[in-house]
Design an enzyme around this catalytic site. Structure first.
Site, PDB file in Angstrom:
ATOM      1  N   LEU A 181      39.246  12.511  68.476  1.00 31.78           N
ATOM      2  CA  LEU A 181      40.476  12.152  69.168  1.00 31.78           C
ATOM      3  C   LEU A 181      40.497  10.640  69.324  1.00 31.78           C
ATOM      4  CD1 LEU A 181      40.684  14.764  72.100  1.00 31.78           C
ATOM      5  CD2 LEU A 181      41.975  14.786  69.952  1.00 31.78           C
ATOM      6  N   ASP A 182      41.694  10.061  69.334  1.00 38.03           N
ATOM      7  CA  ASP A 182      41.816   8.627  69.599  1.00 38.03           C
ATOM      8  C   ASP A 182      41.223   8.303  70.967  1.00 38.03           C
ATOM      9  OD1 ASP A 182      43.163   8.409  67.209  1.00 38.03           O
ATOM     10  OD2 ASP A 182      45.154   8.275  68.115  1.00 38.03           O
ATOM     11  N   GLU A 183      40.800   7.074  71.118  1.00 41.32           N
ATOM     12  CA  GLU A 183      40.147   6.656  72.357  1.00 41.32           C
ATOM     13  C   GLU A 183      40.979   6.972  73.598  1.00 41.32           C
ATOM     14  OE1 GLU A 183      38.502   2.526  74.477  1.00 41.32           O
ATOM     15  OE2 GLU A 183      38.824   2.606  72.296  1.00 41.32           O
TER      16      GLU A 183
END
Length: 345
Positions: free
Chosen positions: A181-183
């Site tokens: 997942l993106d940060e």
């Protein structure tokens, strides 16, 4: 096919498929003398039980020379059918002593000890496990925490927290995320425990068989007839961190469902399902369609209401690597997302 198992110390025991099991009293089958042909990187889908290789019982170097041996399946075929792996991998596991056949039962060593691969780090908030068993782990990733170190500033990542979780529970297995997942996206992240689970779950990921559903708050009134965004995604030559819709990019498809229109059309709650897993896919597709996510300044959204993209993994679905059972894991909305949604209603 679904299967059940019994944990006996470091071994997992399961029944052989009825059609594959030998007659009562079949002796234990250990390592085979044939060469190891498989490798850990082979896809589970690459080899099928029932190929020409598995149909021949003459290859079973461990079968006792008796009348029964003429119709017994090979050790590799029995192991492959019992634990749901390709015959080549079953041969390698048998050769390494990681799988045994005993009568109508198969035994799989849960996993040999492996280095964690990441430094264990404990934090005040700790790690929240949404699902866990001997083969896989699903944890909640908070917004603002990277999945793994990126070579930048030293700070705790989800990989460090998972390493600490394994260490605390006495599990010596490598920290291996199946997807990312993106940060600044929150939601569930799936981890595989041991090589067996890694092979199975990575193959599911490549085959697009791991379901990921997201909730997002988008700017503007998303129309109900916007159901699919099918647009290839590539790198933005003018910005290292950005991606963009590009004719020469990789195939990318996102399914869109309008859940609720908010603030008289100034914002929308949408549910998004990924058919592919490109970097920033949802963010790029929604911005391309004219509805950037609230807080997503990289793709044209405003940070007035939220200081990160309003994107959350609502649920994760996958097939259990050993039992074949369909696992669905839900992750409730985090506090900041829920608070913003309440304000916008």
């Amino acid at each position: 096919m679904t299967r059940s198992w019994t944990r006996r110390g470091e071994w997992i025991e399961t029944d052989l498929p009825k059609k594959a099991a030998g007659p009562k009293g079949t002796p234990e089958i250990g390592a085979v003398s044939s060469p190891v042909l498989g490798s850990p990187d082979e896809s589970i889908a690459d080899d099928k039980l029932g190929s020409d290789e598995t149909k021949s019982t003459a290859e079973n170097a461990n079968a006792a020379p008796s009348a029964a041996a003429s119709f017994l399946p090979s050790a590799e075929a029995l192991a492959a059918a019992a634990i749901g792996v390709p015959v080549k991998l079953a041969r390698r596991l048998l050769h390494a002593g990681e799988v045994q056949i005993r009568g109508n039962r198969a035994r799989l060593r849960l996993r040999p000890d492996e280095p964690l691969g990441f430094e264990p780090v404990w934090t005040e908030d700790g790690l929240e496990a949404l699902y866990e068993d001997d083969f896989c782990l699903v944890v909640r990733k908070p917004a603002g925490m990277p999945v793994h170190p990126d070579g930048g500033a030293a700070r705790p990542t989800l990989a460090n927290l998972v390493a600490a979780h394994y260490q605390m529970n006495g599990e010596a297995c490598a920290v291996h995320h199946v997807h990312r997942l993106d940060e600044y996206t929150s939601g569930p992240v799936l981890y595989a425990k041991g090589e067996f689970a890694r092979l199975a779950l990575d193959a599911q990921m490549r085959g697009k068989n791991i379901g990921r559903v997201y909730l997002a708050l988008a700017e503007g009134q998303v129309p109900r007839n916007l159901r699919v965004i099918d647009a290839p995604i590539g790198r933005d030559r003018h910005h290292n961190s950005r991606r963009r819709v590009s004719p020469g990019g990789q195939e990318a498809l996102t399914r869109v469902e309008l859940v609720r229109t908010l603030r008289a059309g100034r914002a929308s709650l949408v549910r998004l399902t990924l058919e592919t897993g490109r970097t920033h896919q949802i963010r790029v597709h929604m911005a391309h369609a004219g509805y950037p996510l609230i807080g997503d300044t990289l793709y044209g959204g405003s940070a007035d209401l939220l200081q990160r993209q309003a994107l959350h993994g609502e649920s994760l679905g996958f097939e259990h690597p050993f039992t074949g059972e369909n696992i669905e894991v839900a992750d409730p909305l985090p506090t900041d997302f829920q608070s913003l949604l309440d304000r916008l209603r």
